[in-house]
Design a protein around this motif. Structure first.
Motif, PDB file in Angstrom:
ATOM      1  N   THR A  52      -3.442 -79.017 -18.139  1.00  0.00           N
ATOM      2  CA  THR A  52      -4.690 -78.517 -18.706  1.00  0.00           C
ATOM      3  C   THR A  52      -5.884 -79.229 -18.091  1.00  0.00           C
ATOM      4  O   THR A  52      -6.868 -78.590 -17.681  1.00  0.00           O
ATOM      5  CB  THR A  52      -4.693 -78.721 -20.234  1.00  0.00           C
ATOM      6  OG1 THR A  52      -3.639 -77.960 -20.813  1.00  0.00           O
ATOM      7  CG2 THR A  52      -6.021 -78.279 -20.831  1.00  0.00           C
ATOM      8  N   LEU A  64     -10.889 -77.180 -23.857  1.00  0.00           N
ATOM      9  CA  LEU A  64     -10.297 -76.612 -25.056  1.00  0.00           C
ATOM     10  C   LEU A  64     -11.298 -76.662 -26.214  1.00  0.00           C
ATOM     11  O   LEU A  64     -12.043 -77.639 -26.357  1.00  0.00           O
ATOM     12  CB  LEU A  64      -9.044 -77.388 -25.452  1.00  0.00           C
ATOM     13  CG  LEU A  64      -7.866 -77.401 -24.469  1.00  0.00           C
ATOM     14  CD1 LEU A  64      -6.754 -78.286 -25.021  1.00  0.00           C
ATOM     15  CD2 LEU A  64      -7.349 -75.999 -24.215  1.00  0.00           C
ATOM     16  N   SER A  65     -11.293 -75.642 -27.033  1.00  0.00           N
ATOM     17  CA  SER A  65     -12.020 -75.721 -28.292  1.00  0.00           C
ATOM     18  C   SER A  65     -11.224 -76.641 -29.217  1.00  0.00           C
ATOM     19  O   SER A  65     -10.043 -76.921 -28.974  1.00  0.00           O
ATOM     20  CB  SER A  65     -12.169 -74.345 -28.927  1.00  0.00           C
ATOM     21  OG  SER A  65     -10.893 -73.853 -29.343  1.00  0.00           O
ATOM     22  N   GLU A  67     -10.165 -75.953 -32.073  1.00  0.00           N
ATOM     23  CA  GLU A  67      -9.087 -75.154 -32.665  1.00  0.00           C
ATOM     24  C   GLU A  67      -7.907 -75.035 -31.701  1.00  0.00           C
ATOM     25  O   GLU A  67      -6.737 -75.159 -32.110  1.00  0.00           O
ATOM     26  CB  GLU A  67      -9.606 -73.756 -33.035  1.00  0.00           C
ATOM     27  CG  GLU A  67     -10.611 -73.729 -34.178  1.00  0.00           C
ATOM     28  CD  GLU A  67     -11.987 -74.245 -33.778  1.00  0.00           C
ATOM     29  OE1 GLU A  67     -12.769 -74.630 -34.693  1.00  0.00           O
ATOM     30  OE2 GLU A  67     -12.287 -74.288 -32.555  1.00  0.00           O
ATOM     31  N   GLU A  68      -8.214 -74.822 -30.400  1.00  0.00           N
ATOM     32  CA  GLU A  68      -7.137 -74.742 -29.412  1.00  0.00           C
ATOM     33  C   GLU A  68      -6.421 -76.085 -29.281  1.00  0.00           C
ATOM     34  O   GLU A  68      -5.188 -76.136 -29.203  1.00  0.00           O
ATOM     35  CB  GLU A  68      -7.716 -74.330 -28.058  1.00  0.00           C
ATOM     36  CG  GLU A  68      -8.213 -72.897 -28.003  1.00  0.00           C
ATOM     37  CD  GLU A  68      -8.952 -72.597 -26.712  1.00  0.00           C
ATOM     38  OE1 GLU A  68      -8.851 -71.446 -26.234  1.00  0.00           O
ATOM     39  OE2 GLU A  68      -9.639 -73.501 -26.188  1.00  0.00           O
ATOM     40  N   TYR A  69      -7.194 -77.155 -29.259  1.00  0.00           N
ATOM     41  CA  TYR A  69      -6.601 -78.481 -29.155  1.00  0.00           C
ATOM     42  C   TYR A  69      -5.665 -78.739 -30.329  1.00  0.00           C
ATOM     43  O   TYR A  69      -4.530 -79.182 -30.154  1.00  0.00           O
ATOM     44  CB  TYR A  69      -7.700 -79.549 -29.103  1.00  0.00           C
ATOM     45  CG  TYR A  69      -7.156 -80.957 -28.959  1.00  0.00           C
ATOM     46  CD1 TYR A  69      -7.123 -81.574 -27.720  1.00  0.00           C
ATOM     47  CD2 TYR A  69      -6.661 -81.662 -30.058  1.00  0.00           C
ATOM     48  CE1 TYR A  69      -6.600 -82.867 -27.572  1.00  0.00           C
ATOM     49  CE2 TYR A  69      -6.141 -82.937 -29.923  1.00  0.00           C
ATOM     50  CZ  TYR A  69      -6.108 -83.534 -28.679  1.00  0.00           C
ATOM     51  OH  TYR A  69      -5.581 -84.800 -28.557  1.00  0.00           O
TER      52      TYR A  69
END
Length: 451
Positions: A52, A64-65, A67-69
């Protein structure tokens, strides 16, 4: 070597400790002393954090947001459950569990902690005071092998030093040549920004800068006075307590207060529109690491930059602490947070004094931006009322006591992104490693900052 771990246990990799130089044990700790330790867990086995970060560096994907994290990089529930079972079996209490930070806090008596991690805790005296310490490795149950990255807090020795030096105006009086070139003069942050062509109108609005402090403090009245003198609005500064650390000014610039003032006033002078969050933590490896992960995952202040002016030579860190800190920086990178670390102010020895070259950690982490120091000399132009850059060279007043830190890491290999940077081999043993620093700016106390 023969593995002396208790039955069913394994050594926690990289957890070995030696006493501080000059320290002597004076007796065991009180078995009833209550201790809180921080346990850091691995990233989920299915995650691909390095991939990533590599894609982000190549601009193939955005950060990453949160939320994604949280969805892909939080600690696995089964890993958390295994540590909870371990705590219960050893009379330890789970104080808190934060899967996003991959962090769990366990509490219990010194006796229970010693049994749980198969170690002995002693009280040590050393020239700087006393601390609770241990020698040798920690041990963890075989079923937790590779799940636990590090255990911090059993040993509470001082871990790092502020990278700050004050100018001695008596030894180095202000001097100017026939062209009015100020050789030994300090600058305001605004003047340094102007010399470096800092973009006009970029005041940091909408951003938050996190500053990690392991001691000292600031007063609002000092900040108010300082920014009034610069004719700047006072930035919004908030203090955040980590592991009981507090904004506790000692009232003297020779203490850690000097570092705190320097950090806040330079950031606020150049980016007065940015919010500044100062994370105060105890000066231990536990406090340092917890401050970084708290800043990284602070959804209230949402820092976009983390500034760290504390550190110590790599030889004074455990491998588990360096690994855990580097992972914390990887997490910050995945979220698009830049981590800037001072490379030290004791030259290529980093103050160790063993005749070898050493670099400072955490600046030697390949996921940090290591910041070295220069001597910045400028000519004052009376017509414009501004300084004009005259020369800039490496800060090297005294190679062992007043000089920019830097060199080749003994711990971290040469990262891919430095492959074409012509990093020299280590003068210690000709090995290849992560080169420090990455960038440099004004730091010589004789051409430093007015704070």
């Amino acid at each position: 070597m023969t593995d002396t771990s208790p039955q069913g246990y394994k050594k926690l990799p990289g957890s070995e400790r030696d006493p501080l130089p000059g320290a002597s044990p004076v007796g065991p700790v009180d078995p009833n002393e209550q201790i809180e330790v921080t346990v850091y867990l691995r990233f989920p086995p299915t995650s691909n954090l390095s991939g990533t970060i590599s894609e982000q560096a190549q601009k193939k994907r955005p950060p990453l947001s949160r939320e994604e994290y949280n969805a892909v990089l939080s600690a696995a529930p089964e890993d958390v459950a295994k540590v909870e079972q371990f705590a219960t079996a050893h009379n330890l209490t789970v104080v808190s569990s934060d899967p996003v930070r991959r962090r769990m806090v366990l509490a219990g008596s010194a006796e229970a902690m010693s049994a749980a991690f198969a170690t002995e805790l002693q009280t040590y005296e050393h020239p700087g005071g006393s601390y609770r310490g241990r020698t040798g490795p920690l041990h963890i149950p075989e079923e937790l092998d590779s799940i636990i990255v590090g255990v911090f807090g059993l040993d509470n020795r001082p871990q790092a030093h502020p990278h700050l030096q004050r100018s001695n105006v008596e030894a180095h009086p202000i001097a100017a040549d026939a062209n009015n070139a100020a050789r030994y003069v300090s600058y305001t942050p605004l003047q340094v920004a102007q010399l470096y062509d800092f973009p006009e109108g970029a005041d940091g609005r909408g951003q938050c800068v996190a500053i990690i402090e392991l001691g000292g403090g600031y007063t609002d009245s000092d900040l108010q006075t300082y920014f009034q003198q610069l004719n700047l609005p006072q930035p919004k500064v908030v203090s955040v307590s980590v592991d009981g650390g507090q904004n506790a000014p000692e009232g003297t610039p020779d203490s850690a207060d000097g570092e705190v003032a320097l950090d806040i006033e330079v950031v606020g002078g150049i980016a007065p529109g940015a919010n500044i969050a100062v994370y105060f933590a105890p000066n231990t490896d536990q406090g340092f690491l917890d401050a970084v992960t708290q800043a990284t995952h602070d959804t209230t202040n949402n820092p976009t930059v983390i500034s760290i002016s504390w550190g110590a030579a790599e030889v004074y860190w455990t491998s588990q602490a360096m690994q855990a800190m580097d992972q914390a920086f990887q997490a910050a990178a995945a979220l698009g947070i830049n981590v800037c670390c001072a490379s030290g102010d004791n030259g290529s020895s980093d103050g160790v004094g063993d005749g070898l070259a050493h670099v400072d950690f955490p600046s030697s982490s390949p996921h940090a931006l290591a910041c070295g120091g220069t001597r910045l000399e400028a000519t004052y132009d009376n017509l414009s009322g501004q300084y004009v850059l005259s020369s800039e060279v490496v800060w090297n007043d005294d190679p062992t006591a007043s000089a920019s830190g830097g060199g080749v890491s003994d711990v971290f290999p040469l990262p891919d992104w430095q492959a074409n940077a012509h990093i020299p081999l280590s003068i210690n043993d000709q090995h290849s490693g992560r080169g420090v620093p990455d960038v440099s700016g004004d730091a010589d106390p004789q051409t430093g900052y007015k704070v």
